[in-house]
Write an enzyme that holds these catalytic residues in place. Structure first.
Site, short mmCIF file in Angstrom:
data_model
loop_
_atom_site.label_atom_id
_atom_site.label_comp_id
_atom_site.label_asym_id
_atom_site.label_seq_id
_atom_site.Cartn_x
_atom_site.Cartn_y
_atom_site.Cartn_z
N HIS A 1 69.72 27.83 36.03
CA HIS A 1 68.64 28.33 36.90
C HIS A 1 69.08 29.66 37.49
O HIS A 1 70.28 29.96 37.56
CB HIS A 1 68.36 27.32 38.02
CG HIS A 1 69.60 26.86 38.74
ND1 HIS A 1 70.18 27.59 39.74
CD2 HIS A 1 70.41 25.78 38.55
CE1 HIS A 1 71.28 26.95 40.16
NE2 HIS A 1 71.45 25.86 39.44
N GLU B 1 79.95 24.13 35.20
CA GLU B 1 78.92 25.10 35.63
C GLU B 1 79.56 26.41 36.07
O GLU B 1 80.41 26.43 36.95
CB GLU B 1 78.12 24.50 36.79
CG GLU B 1 77.11 25.47 37.39
CD GLU B 1 76.18 24.82 38.42
OE1 GLU B 1 76.62 23.88 39.12
OE2 GLU B 1 75.03 25.26 38.52
N HIS C 1 68.80 27.61 43.81
CA HIS C 1 67.77 27.64 42.76
C HIS C 1 66.87 28.81 43.14
O HIS C 1 65.91 28.64 43.88
CB HIS C 1 66.99 26.33 42.70
CG HIS C 1 67.85 25.16 42.31
ND1 HIS C 1 67.47 23.86 42.48
CD2 HIS C 1 69.09 25.11 41.77
CE1 HIS C 1 68.45 23.06 42.04
NE2 HIS C 1 69.43 23.79 41.61
N HIS D 1 72.05 13.69 41.28
CA HIS D 1 72.05 14.22 42.65
C HIS D 1 72.83 13.31 43.60
O HIS D 1 72.43 13.08 44.74
CB HIS D 1 70.61 14.41 43.16
CG HIS D 1 69.92 15.57 42.52
ND1 HIS D 1 68.56 15.74 42.54
CD2 HIS D 1 70.42 16.63 41.84
CE1 HIS D 1 68.24 16.85 41.89
NE2 HIS D 1 69.36 17.42 41.45
N ASP E 1 77.48 28.60 42.89
CA ASP E 1 77.16 27.26 42.39
C ASP E 1 78.11 26.93 41.24
O ASP E 1 77.92 27.40 40.12
CB ASP E 1 75.69 27.25 41.92
CG ASP E 1 75.20 25.88 41.50
OD1 ASP E 1 75.94 24.90 41.67
OD2 ASP E 1 74.05 25.81 41.01
N ASP F 1 66.69 16.26 70.02
CA ASP F 1 66.68 17.70 70.29
C ASP F 1 67.89 18.42 69.69
O ASP F 1 68.24 19.52 70.12
CB ASP F 1 66.58 17.96 71.81
CG ASP F 1 67.74 17.34 72.57
OD1 ASP F 1 68.52 16.59 71.94
OD2 ASP F 1 67.86 17.60 73.78
N ARG G 1 80.06 17.68 33.84
CA ARG G 1 79.28 18.92 33.86
C ARG G 1 80.27 20.05 34.14
O ARG G 1 81.22 19.86 34.91
CB ARG G 1 78.18 18.89 34.93
CG ARG G 1 77.39 20.19 35.04
CD ARG G 1 76.09 20.08 35.84
NE ARG G 1 76.27 19.77 37.25
CZ ARG G 1 76.05 18.58 37.79
NH1 ARG G 1 75.65 17.56 37.05
NH2 ARG G 1 76.23 18.38 39.08
N TYR H 1 76.31 12.79 30.36
CA TYR H 1 76.42 11.71 31.35
C TYR H 1 76.25 10.38 30.63
O TYR H 1 75.17 10.09 30.11
CB TYR H 1 75.36 11.87 32.44
CG TYR H 1 75.32 13.29 32.97
CD1 TYR H 1 76.17 13.69 34.01
CD2 TYR H 1 74.49 14.25 32.39
CE1 TYR H 1 76.17 15.00 34.46
CE2 TYR H 1 74.49 15.57 32.83
CZ TYR H 1 75.33 15.94 33.87
OH TYR H 1 75.34 17.24 34.30
N GLU I 1 75.10 25.41 32.96
CA GLU I 1 75.67 24.16 33.43
C GLU I 1 75.35 22.95 32.56
O GLU I 1 74.73 21.99 32.99
CB GLU I 1 75.21 23.88 34.87
CG GLU I 1 73.71 24.00 35.10
CD GLU I 1 73.34 23.71 36.56
OE1 GLU I 1 73.64 22.61 37.05
OE2 GLU I 1 72.76 24.61 37.21
N ASP J 1 80.38 19.38 42.21
CA ASP J 1 79.42 20.48 42.14
C ASP J 1 79.31 21.02 43.56
O ASP J 1 78.67 20.39 44.41
CB ASP J 1 78.08 19.95 41.63
CG ASP J 1 77.03 21.04 41.42
OD1 ASP J 1 77.23 22.16 41.93
OD2 ASP J 1 76.00 20.75 40.77
N HIS K 1 69.06 17.50 31.90
CA HIS K 1 68.59 18.58 32.77
C HIS K 1 68.64 19.90 32.00
O HIS K 1 69.12 19.96 30.88
CB HIS K 1 69.41 18.65 34.06
CG HIS K 1 70.89 18.80 33.85
ND1 HIS K 1 71.47 19.97 33.41
CD2 HIS K 1 71.92 17.92 34.02
CE1 HIS K 1 72.78 19.82 33.33
NE2 HIS K 1 73.09 18.58 33.68
N1 GLY Z 1 74.05 22.44 42.61
C1 GLY Z 1 72.74 22.39 42.16
C2 GLY Z 1 72.64 22.75 40.76
O1 GLY Z 1 73.63 22.79 40.07
O2 GLY Z 1 71.60 23.06 40.29
MN MN Z 2 73.26 24.80 39.36
MN MN Z 3 75.60 23.09 40.79
#
Ligand code: GLY
Ligand code: MN
Ligand code: MN
Length: 431
Positions: A349, A402, A356, A238, A266, A35, A400, A383, A379, A255, A345
């Site tokens: 976005h 971003e 997102h 991820h 982000d 709960d 990365r 890798y 971003e 990130d 990737h």
């Molecule tokens: N943190 C998620 C992305 O960079 O898309």
């Molecule tokens: Mn992102």
């Molecule tokens: Mn990100």
């Protein structure tokens, strides 16, 4: 303040074909275990159109021959429940304070909603976004056709996701100022992390530092689970375990972005645990940084979402060829997608209420063109995991960078440039 939401409902209502309606479900309270509930987070579409944050609510916007009206169904006033869980607006409060035309208790929805949509040609709602909701819409529709003694034609059901999503794509001044603040808080946290990181620390304490720095400035929740990845962990896109010790010779990829007043930020930065990049790390870093800058240049009115995508792919392909990690002709390698072993990737976005964010990437069969008021992340990354088929000296490097970019009439604004991405600035900050 509430006028902003009312105005958005009118804009959406006027986008609907005449004699149609749109139903927007609010979020329910979710449980983590037994709960113990998660903190409630209102559905982003629902919030965008109401500012109303009580679980278990539903909204209806009707365009009846060009006249727009809106209704809301909310949890009913309940003395006992309010003692335990806090104040409820109830239908009266929701109508008066949130400027709806009609309001009801949410347990009246099965009897009231069919009455409000009868006579419509079409009912929109976001397909498949909430468990069980598709069936509810079908049931309400059936109820309309069964209302006795009236001549009711069947109502078409259509997906309303793009209608709302594309409205959310262009941020208004109100939204831009909140997102700027979210970005600033997150930038400050990255700066503090760069100053604090030391070899031997655990990824978890760095994650804790971010959450604390966010909360200190009003961003109690992260906009998504932070990724705090030392060394090779950065190659797991991820990675959220965030529980390994940091080695002196590793890079740390973080990130992390806060949510502030419902809006996301982000940011990713990659920095050396020791405070100094190695020659190999720096070589890869500079490729990613160049890809970032080249792609940001393409985020402008008139360009499409494919332009920064291609720019980042080309910059990374060229850089990897220059280092001998890829071999061959840059154009050919790009065409073959050889970069995808290292950059797998997309360039970015939309960002807004959701990290997102809602909004399409195609428009009339073509890639969406940037328009003033849109916000996208940029971003790029490279890798190279420990089992990549390359010279050993490159292995275990995951990078990365971003940033969050606002499209303006005359160009763009990097909302997150406050946190250094230039390697010498990072080293200076860490010294
Ligand atoms: N943190 C998620 C992305 O960079 O898309
Ligand atoms: Mn992102
Ligand atoms: Mn990100």
């Amino acid at each position: 303040m509430m006028k902003v939401y009312q105005k958005r409902r009118h804009i959406l209502g006027n986008l609907l074909p005449k004699d149609s309606a749109i139903i927007i479900p609010g979020a329910d309270l979710k449980y983590r275990n037994s709960d113990s509930s998660y903190n409630f987070r209102q559905d982003s579409n629902f919030y965008y159109l109401s500012g109303f944050s009580e679980a278990g609510s539903t909204m209806l916007i009707v365009n009846s021959n060009g006249k727009v009206s809106s209704s809301i169904f909310v949890p009913k006033k309940d003395k006992l429940k309010e003692i335990w869980d806090g104040f409820r607006q109830g239908p009266e409060g929701a109508k008066e304070n949130f400027l709806f035309d009609n309001s009801f208790n949410n347990d009246q929805i099965d009897s009231e909603l069919p009455d409000l949509i009868k006579g419509m040609d079409k009912v929109f709602y976001p397909f498949g976004k909430k468990d069980g909701f598709d069936q509810l819409v079908i049931n309400w529709n059936k109820t309309v056709s069964n209302i006795k003694g009236r001549h009711n034609k069947p109502i078409d059901i259509a997906d309303g996701s793009s209608l709302i999503g594309n409205l959310r794509l262009i941020k208004d001044d109100e939204e831009i100022s909140i997102i700027k603040k979210a970005c600033e808080i997150s930038a400050d946290a990255h700066i503090e992390a760069m100053k604090a990181v030391k070899p031997g620390m655990n990824e978890q304490s760095i994650e804790a530092l971010y959450l604390y720095e966010f909360a200190k400035q009003g961003g109690r929740f992260p906009a998504y689970t932070p990724i705090v990845a030392g060394g090779d962990n950065a190659c797991v896109l991820h990675y959220v375990d965030n529980n390994k010790d940091l080695n002196n010779s590793d890079l740390l990829l973080v990130d992390a972005g806060c949510e502030y007043e419902m809006y996301a930020s982000d940011i990713t930065r990659t920095f050396p645990v020791s405070g100094k990049f190695s020659a190999e790390q720096l070589a890869i870093y500079n490729i990613v940084l160049n890809a970032l800058h080249t792609a940001i240049e393409m985020v402008k009115v008139g360009k499409s979402v494919m332009d920064p995508q291609i720019a980042s792919e080309r910059a990374i392909t060229q850089g990897l060829v220059d280092l001998g990690i890829l071999n061959g002709d840059v154009d050919e390698l790009h065409k073959e997608g050889a970069f995808k072993d290292f950059y797998m990737h997309k360039f970015g976005h939309w960002m807004g209420l959701d990290v997102h964010d809602a909004g399409d990437y195609m428009e009339d069969g073509e890639y969406m063109k940037f328009k003033a008021g849109m916000i996208t992340t940029v971003e790029p990354g490279i890798y190279i995991s420990n089992d990549a088929d390359v010279d050993k000296k490159w292995q275990g490097i995951g990078i990365r960078i971003e940033d969050d970019i606002l499209v303006t009439k005359s160009g763009n604004i990097n909302l997150t440039e406050k946190v250094p991405s230039d390697p010498s600035e990072i080293e200076a900050l860490m010294a």
